[in-house]
Design a protein around this motif. Structure first.
Motif, PDB file in Angstrom:
ATOM      1  N   THR A  72     -12.496 -14.498  -3.611  1.00  0.00           N
ATOM      2  CA  THR A  72     -12.204 -15.724  -4.493  1.00  0.00           C
ATOM      3  C   THR A  72     -12.883 -16.894  -3.431  1.00  0.00           C
ATOM      4  O   THR A  72     -12.522 -17.989  -3.715  1.00  0.00           O
ATOM      5  CB  THR A  72     -10.738 -15.871  -4.321  1.00  0.00           C
ATOM      6  OG1 THR A  72     -10.234 -15.791  -3.368  1.00  0.00           O
ATOM      7  CG2 THR A  72     -10.395 -14.700  -5.242  1.00  0.00           C
ATOM      8  N   LEU A  73     -13.359 -16.525  -2.305  1.00  0.00           N
ATOM      9  CA  LEU A  73     -14.006 -17.635  -1.481  1.00  0.00           C
ATOM     10  C   LEU A  73     -15.606 -17.613  -1.602  1.00  0.00           C
ATOM     11  O   LEU A  73     -16.016 -16.791  -1.755  1.00  0.00           O
ATOM     12  CB  LEU A  73     -13.502 -17.319   0.139  1.00  0.00           C
ATOM     13  CG  LEU A  73     -12.020 -17.542   0.191  1.00  0.00           C
ATOM     14  CD1 LEU A  73     -11.692 -16.864   1.691  1.00  0.00           C
ATOM     15  CD2 LEU A  73     -11.759 -19.136   0.529  1.00  0.00           C
ATOM     16  N   PRO A  74     -15.843 -18.840  -1.491  1.00  0.00           N
ATOM     17  CA  PRO A  74     -17.432 -19.120  -1.753  1.00  0.00           C
ATOM     18  C   PRO A  74     -18.509 -18.454  -0.959  1.00  0.00           C
ATOM     19  O   PRO A  74     -19.344 -17.690  -1.390  1.00  0.00           O
ATOM     20  CB  PRO A  74     -17.408 -20.725  -1.433  1.00  0.00           C
ATOM     21  CG  PRO A  74     -16.286 -21.306  -1.280  1.00  0.00           C
ATOM     22  CD  PRO A  74     -15.320 -20.212  -1.336  1.00  0.00           C
ATOM     23  N   ASN A  95       0.857  -1.149   0.176  1.00  0.00           N
ATOM     24  CA  ASN A  95      -0.081   0.207  -0.070  1.00  0.00           C
ATOM     25  C   ASN A  95       0.866   1.218   0.057  1.00  0.00           C
ATOM     26  O   ASN A  95       1.859   1.366  -0.162  1.00  0.00           O
ATOM     27  CB  ASN A  95      -1.118  -0.067   1.042  1.00  0.00           C
ATOM     28  CG  ASN A  95      -0.502  -0.209   2.546  1.00  0.00           C
ATOM     29  OD1 ASN A  95       0.548   0.956   2.805  1.00  0.00           O
ATOM     30  ND2 ASN A  95      -0.384  -1.344   3.186  1.00  0.00           N
ATOM     31  N   GLY A  96       0.095   2.275  -0.017  1.00  0.00           N
ATOM     32  CA  GLY A  96       0.938   3.911  -0.012  1.00  0.00           C
ATOM     33  C   GLY A  96       1.467   4.203   1.512  1.00  0.00           C
ATOM     34  O   GLY A  96       2.135   5.244   1.240  1.00  0.00           O
ATOM     35  N   GLY A  97       1.208   3.256   2.302  1.00  0.00           N
ATOM     36  CA  GLY A  97       1.984   3.718   3.550  1.00  0.00           C
ATOM     37  C   GLY A  97       1.526   4.960   4.217  1.00  0.00           C
ATOM     38  O   GLY A  97       2.340   5.691   5.004  1.00  0.00           O
ATOM     39  N   PRO A 104      -5.260  -5.522  -5.126  1.00  0.00           N
ATOM     40  CA  PRO A 104      -6.647  -5.479  -4.669  1.00  0.00           C
ATOM     41  C   PRO A 104      -6.734  -5.139  -3.292  1.00  0.00           C
ATOM     42  O   PRO A 104      -6.368  -5.623  -2.499  1.00  0.00           O
ATOM     43  CB  PRO A 104      -7.099  -6.762  -5.190  1.00  0.00           C
ATOM     44  CG  PRO A 104      -5.904  -7.838  -4.774  1.00  0.00           C
ATOM     45  CD  PRO A 104      -4.886  -7.093  -5.231  1.00  0.00           C
ATOM     46  N   LEU A 105      -7.750  -3.931  -3.177  1.00  0.00           N
ATOM     47  CA  LEU A 105      -8.209  -3.728  -2.058  1.00  0.00           C
ATOM     48  C   LEU A 105      -9.629  -4.300  -1.933  1.00  0.00           C
ATOM     49  O   LEU A 105     -10.344  -4.477  -2.932  1.00  0.00           O
ATOM     50  CB  LEU A 105      -7.899  -2.193  -1.524  1.00  0.00           C
ATOM     51  CG  LEU A 105      -8.403  -1.247  -2.602  1.00  0.00           C
ATOM     52  CD1 LEU A 105      -9.769  -0.856  -2.626  1.00  0.00           C
ATOM     53  CD2 LEU A 105      -7.747   0.255  -2.333  1.00  0.00           C
ATOM     54  N   GLY A 106     -10.271  -4.182  -0.541  1.00  0.00           N
ATOM     55  CA  GLY A 106     -11.885  -4.498  -0.539  1.00  0.00           C
ATOM     56  C   GLY A 106     -12.896  -3.614  -0.389  1.00  0.00           C
ATOM     57  O   GLY A 106     -12.756  -2.837   0.494  1.00  0.00           O
TER      58      GLY A 106
HETATM   59  C1  LIG Z   1      -1.918  -0.245  -3.883  1.00  0.00           C
HETATM   60  C2  LIG Z   1      -2.791   0.040  -2.526  1.00  0.00           C
HETATM   61  C3  LIG Z   1      -2.439   1.138  -2.063  1.00  0.00           C
HETATM   62  C4  LIG Z   1      -3.076   1.445  -0.592  1.00  0.00           C
HETATM   63  N1  LIG Z   1      -2.658   2.620   0.190  1.00  0.00           N
HETATM   64  C5  LIG Z   1      -3.108   2.638   1.538  1.00  0.00           C
HETATM   65  C6  LIG Z   1      -2.713   3.645   2.274  1.00  0.00           C
HETATM   66  O1  LIG Z   1      -1.915   4.335   1.944  1.00  0.00           O
HETATM   67  N2  LIG Z   1      -3.212   3.661   3.497  1.00  0.00           N
HETATM   68  C7  LIG Z   1      -4.218   2.877   4.042  1.00  0.00           C
HETATM   69  O2  LIG Z   1      -5.036   2.958   4.945  1.00  0.00           O
HETATM   70  N3  LIG Z   1      -4.871   1.851   2.946  1.00  0.00           N
HETATM   71  C8  LIG Z   1      -4.278   1.692   1.854  1.00  0.00           C
HETATM   72  N4  LIG Z   1      -4.542   0.690   1.242  1.00  0.00           N
HETATM   73  C9  LIG Z   1      -5.498  -0.317   1.875  1.00  0.00           C
HETATM   74  C10 LIG Z   1      -4.821  -1.386   2.682  1.00  0.00           C
HETATM   75  O3  LIG Z   1      -3.538  -1.614   2.326  1.00  0.00           O
HETATM   76  C11 LIG Z   1      -5.687  -2.601   3.048  1.00  0.00           C
HETATM   77  O4  LIG Z   1      -6.873  -2.156   3.715  1.00  0.00           O
HETATM   78  C12 LIG Z   1      -4.989  -3.509   4.120  1.00  0.00           C
HETATM   79  O5  LIG Z   1      -3.829  -3.518   3.955  1.00  0.00           O
HETATM   80  C13 LIG Z   1      -5.829  -4.561   4.224  1.00  0.00           C
HETATM   81  O6  LIG Z   1      -5.287  -5.662   5.126  1.00  0.00           O
HETATM   82  P1  LIG Z   1      -5.888  -7.075   5.350  1.00  0.00           P
HETATM   83  O7  LIG Z   1      -5.001  -7.884   5.999  1.00  0.00           O
HETATM   84  O8  LIG Z   1      -7.306  -6.913   5.683  1.00  0.00           O
HETATM   85  O9  LIG Z   1      -5.858  -7.694   3.684  1.00  0.00           O
HETATM   86  P2  LIG Z   1      -4.620  -8.073   2.758  1.00  0.00           P
HETATM   87  O10 LIG Z   1      -3.427  -7.266   3.223  1.00  0.00           O
HETATM   88  O11 LIG Z   1      -5.035  -8.052   1.436  1.00  0.00           O
HETATM   89  O12 LIG Z   1      -4.393  -9.583   3.398  1.00  0.00           O
HETATM   90  C14 LIG Z   1      -5.015 -10.739   2.898  1.00  0.00           C
HETATM   91  C15 LIG Z   1      -4.271 -11.766   2.900  1.00  0.00           C
HETATM   92  O13 LIG Z   1      -4.964 -13.206   2.762  1.00  0.00           O
HETATM   93  C16 LIG Z   1      -4.270 -13.877   2.116  1.00  0.00           C
HETATM   94  N5  LIG Z   1      -5.439 -14.486   1.030  1.00  0.00           N
HETATM   95  C17 LIG Z   1      -6.216 -14.349   0.297  1.00  0.00           C
HETATM   96  N6  LIG Z   1      -6.938 -15.405  -0.070  1.00  0.00           N
HETATM   97  C18 LIG Z   1      -6.628 -16.506   0.874  1.00  0.00           C
HETATM   98  C19 LIG Z   1      -6.756 -17.852   0.895  1.00  0.00           C
HETATM   99  N7  LIG Z   1      -7.916 -18.534   0.309  1.00  0.00           N
HETATM  100  N8  LIG Z   1      -6.370 -18.717   1.906  1.00  0.00           N
HETATM  101  C20 LIG Z   1      -5.457 -18.051   2.634  1.00  0.00           C
HETATM  102  N9  LIG Z   1      -4.970 -17.057   2.598  1.00  0.00           N
HETATM  103  C21 LIG Z   1      -5.672 -16.087   1.637  1.00  0.00           C
HETATM  104  C22 LIG Z   1      -3.694 -13.004   0.955  1.00  0.00           C
HETATM  105  O14 LIG Z   1      -2.597 -13.603   0.228  1.00  0.00           O
HETATM  106  C23 LIG Z   1      -3.245 -11.945   1.674  1.00  0.00           C
HETATM  107  O15 LIG Z   1      -1.823 -11.906   2.348  1.00  0.00           O
HETATM  108  C24 LIG Z   1      -3.822   0.217  -0.321  1.00  0.00           C
HETATM  109  C25 LIG Z   1      -4.159  -0.777  -0.859  1.00  0.00           C
HETATM  110  C26 LIG Z   1      -3.523  -0.915  -2.093  1.00  0.00           C
HETATM  111  C27 LIG Z   1      -3.843  -2.450  -3.016  1.00  0.00           C
END
Ligand SMILES: Cc1cc2nc3c(=O)[nH]c(=O)nc-3n(C[C@H](O)[C@H](O)[C@H](O)COP(=O)(O)OP(=O)(O)OC[C@H]3O[C@@H](n4cnc5c(N)ncnc54)[C@H](O)[C@@H]3O)c2cc1C
Length: 453
Positions: free
Chosen positions: A239-241, A73-75, A346-348
Motif C-alpha cells: 500500500t506504500l508507493p 498468526n498461527g503461533g 495478509p502476509l508478505g
Molecule cells: C493468518 C496468518 C498465519 C500465520 N502463521 C504463521 C506462523 O504460524 N508462523 C510464522 O512464522 N509466521 C506466520 N505468519 C506470518 C507472520 O505472522 C509474519 O511473517 C510476521 O508476523 C510479519 O511481521 P511484521 O512485523 O513484518 O509484519 P506485520 O505484523 O504485518 O506488521 C506490519 C505493521 O505495519 C503496520 N502498517 C502497515 N502500513 C502502515 C503504514 N502505512 N503506516 C504505519 N504502519 C503501517 C500494520 O498495521 C502492521 O501492524 C502468519 C501470517 C498470517 C497472516
C-alpha cells in the motif's frame, strides 16, 4: 472505531484492552524511525535499545501494535525460512546455507530466552512440529526431507512411524522437527510493546505513514526526521508507493475451536508445545493452544487485484468451511467441535520467495521482511541483525546470506493477479492430482518458480 478484539482469537483472548496509544502530534526529530508496529519493528527497537540505550527510537503504527500478521498468526515459532535448505545451498553454497539454518534454529530459543527474561507470558512451549504423511507420495516427501536434513547435519528432523501418528486419520508416518515452539502471538507482540515502552521507546499508534525517503517519514499526523528509517510493513508494503511491487499481500486464514478435553487430546496425540501440518501442497498449519483449543489455518484465499488490502478480505466463508472440513478429516475426534473464531490477514510474499534484511549505511534506509508464512521467529533474527547493522557492529548475523539480498519486483497488473491466483489454483490441483495418480504432482513442479517450491 475499529474493534481490535475482533481481529482474531488471539486479540480476543489477550489480557490487554487494546486501547490505542497516543498518536504522533506534529513534527518530530529522532535517531531511529520505524514504520510498522509488528514484530519486525518491535524486535528491531528492542535490540537497538539493548545495543545502545541512548538511541531515541520511535515506532509509527497505522493501527495498534500487533494489528497485522504478528498478532494474528498461527503461533508457530519455528526455524522455517521461506527458502529451503536445498535452494540456500544452490544460491550460497553449503557453508552459508548451514550458517543460515543454524541461525534460524537458534532464533527459536532466542525468542524463548527473551520472553522468559522480560516476563512476557506468551504461552511459549517448545515441543517441536509434526508433519503428517497421509499418502505414499507424502511419505516419500517426508523421507526426502529427513534425508536432506541429515545430509547437511544442522536440522534434526526425524522420521515418525505410523504408530507414532495414529491420532491423525490416514497417517502413514511423518516427521518431527524439534526446532519449533507454539506460542500465543498477541500475547507476544503486545507484551513486547509494553517492554519497549518501559525502556522509553515511543510507540505512536493510529499514525499512518504515507511515504518515506532517507531521513524523513511523512505521516498523516506530521513528519518525522531520523538518522535511520526502518521499513517494517511486510504485506502492507503493497500500500506504500515505494514498495508497491516489492511485496505481494497473500491472505492466510484461520479458525479456532472451543477447548477440547485432555482425553480427546491424548487420543489425537498432540502434546502441549507441539504444532502440526502435513505434506499437502496447499499449506495447512495448526497448534494446540494453552487452553486446549485447535488454532488451525491454511492458504487458499485468492489474491486481490492491485495488491489491494481490505478488512473484508480477512473473512472468506468458503475457506473457513474448507478449514473446518479439513480439520475434521484429519482429526475425526474434533469433527464436532464448535468453531468459536474465524479470522485472517495478509502476509508478505517477495517475487523470489526469499526474505531480506538490509541496511544502506550511506542513506540510513533499512528494510526487513518477505518472510512469506515464516515470520514469527524470522522477525526476531531480522531485529537482531538490523541492530548490528545500524550500530555498525560486525557479527555472525551481519554475515548471513540473506543480509542485503534484493528481491526482484512483481510483475505489473494484470499479470501479477493472473500469476498469483494461478499459483494458488495449481497447489489445489496438485493435491488432487497426487490423490488420483499416486505420483508427485507435475502441476506443483511446473508452478514451482511462482509458488516458492
Ligand atoms: C493468518 C496468518 C498465519 C500465520 N502463521 C504463521 C506462523 O504460524 N508462523 C510464522 O512464522 N509466521 C506466520 N505468519 C506470518 C507472520 O505472522 C509474519 O511473517 C510476521 O508476523 C510479519 O511481521 P511484521 O512485523 O513484518 O509484519 P506485520 O505484523 O504485518 O506488521 C506490519 C505493521 O505495519 C503496520 N502498517 C502497515 N502500513 C502502515 C503504514 N502505512 N503506516 C504505519 N504502519 C503501517 C500494520 O498495521 C502492521 O501492524 C502468519 C501470517 C498470517 C497472516
Amino acid at each position: 472505531m475499529t474493534d481490535y478484539r475482533s481481529l482474531s482469537f488471539w486479540h480476543d483472548s489477550v489480557d490487554d484492552d487494546l486501547t490505542p496509544r497516543p498518536s504522533l502530534e506534529g513534527d518530530l526529530e529522532t535517531d531511529i524511525a520505524i514504520v510498522g508496529g509488528g514484530l519486525t519493528g518491535l524486535w528491531s527497537a528492542y535490540y537497538l535499545n539493548q545495543r545502545d540505550p541512548s538511541l531515541r527510537i520511535v515506532v509509527l503504527e497505522k493501527d495498534i501494535a500487533g494489528f497485522g500478521a504478528s498478532g494474528r498468526n498461527g503461533g508457530w515459532c519455528s526455524a522455517l525460512f521461506p527458502a529451503s535448505t536445498a535452494s540456500l545451498v544452490r544460491r550460497h553454497g553449503v557453508d552459508a546455507a548451514v550458517r543460515m539454518r543454524q541461525a534460524m534454529i537458534d532464533t527459536v530459543d532466542e525468542v524463548g530466552r527473551v520472553t522468559a527474561a522480560e516476563g512476557i507470558d506468551c504461552d511459549f512451549a517448545k515441543g517441536g512440529t509434526i508433519a503428517y504423511a497421509r499418502s505414499e507420495v507424502q511419505l516419500q516427501a517426508a523421507i526426502d526431507e529427513a534425508a536432506e536434513a541429515a545430509r547437511f547435519g544442522v536440522d534434526r528432523i526425524s522420521l515418525l512411524g505410523a504408530s507414532s501418528v495414529s491420532g491423525a486419520a490416514g497417517a502413514l508416518g511423518g516427521t518431527l522437527d524439534p526446532a519449533c515452539a507454539r506460542l500465543h502471538p498477541a500475547k507476544l507482540v503486545r507484551g513486547l510493546a509494553r517492554v519497549l515502552e518501559s525502556r522509553g521507546i515511543r510507540i505512536l499508534e493510529q499514525t499512518e505513514v504515507l511515504d518515506y525517503e532517507p531521513h524523513r517519514v511523512v505521516t498523516t499526523r506530521g513528519t518525522v526526521t531520523a538518522s535511520s528509517v526502518i521499513v517494517a510493513t511486510e504485506g502492507y508494503g503493497a500500500t506504500l508507493p515505494k514498495t508497491k511491487r516489492k511485496i505481494l499481500p497473500l491472505y492466510s486464514l484461520m479458525i479456532a475451536t472451543e477447548p477440547l478435553s485432555d482425553a480427546v487430546w491424548d487420543d489425537i496425540g498432540i502434546a502441549h508445545g507441539q504444532t502440526f501440518s502435513d505434506f499437502r501442497h496447499l499449506l495447512i498449519y495448526g497448534q494446540r493452544t494453552a487452553d486446549n483449543r485447535f488454532a488451525f489455518g491454511g492458504r487458499g484465499a485468492r489474491y486481490h487485484l492491485g495488491s489491494s488490502i481490505k478488512p473484508e478480505y480477512d473473512s472468506v466463508p468458503r475457506v473457513f468451511d474448507h478449514l473446518q472440513q479439513t480439520l475434521g478429516e484429519l482429526f475425526p475426534q474434533a469433527a464436532k467441535a464448535t468453531v468459536t473464531h474465524r479470522w485472517g490477514g495478509p502476509l508478505g510474499v517477495p517475487r523470489d520467495w526469499y526474505a531480506t534484511v538490509s541496511y544502506n549505511r550511506k542513506n540510513g534506509m533499512a528494510f526487513a521482511g518477505g518472510y512469506v508464512g515464516d515470520g514469527l521467529s524470522t522477525t526476531n533474527l531480522a531485529g537482531r541483525t538490523l541492530a548490528d547493522l545500524i550500530t555498525g557492529t560486525k557479527t555472525n548475523l551481519t554475515a548471513l546470506p540473506w543480509v542485503n539480498h534484493r528481491s526482484p519486483s512483481w510483475e505489473p497488473e494484470p499479470l501479477r493477479f493472473i500469476a498469483s491466483n494461478l499459483g494458488l489454483v495449481a497447489m489445489e490441483v496438485a493435491d488432487a492430482e497426487e490423490r488420483v495418480t499416486g505420483r508427485p504432482s507435475l502441476a506443483a513442479r511446473a508452478m514451482g518458480p511462482l509458488t516458492g517450491h
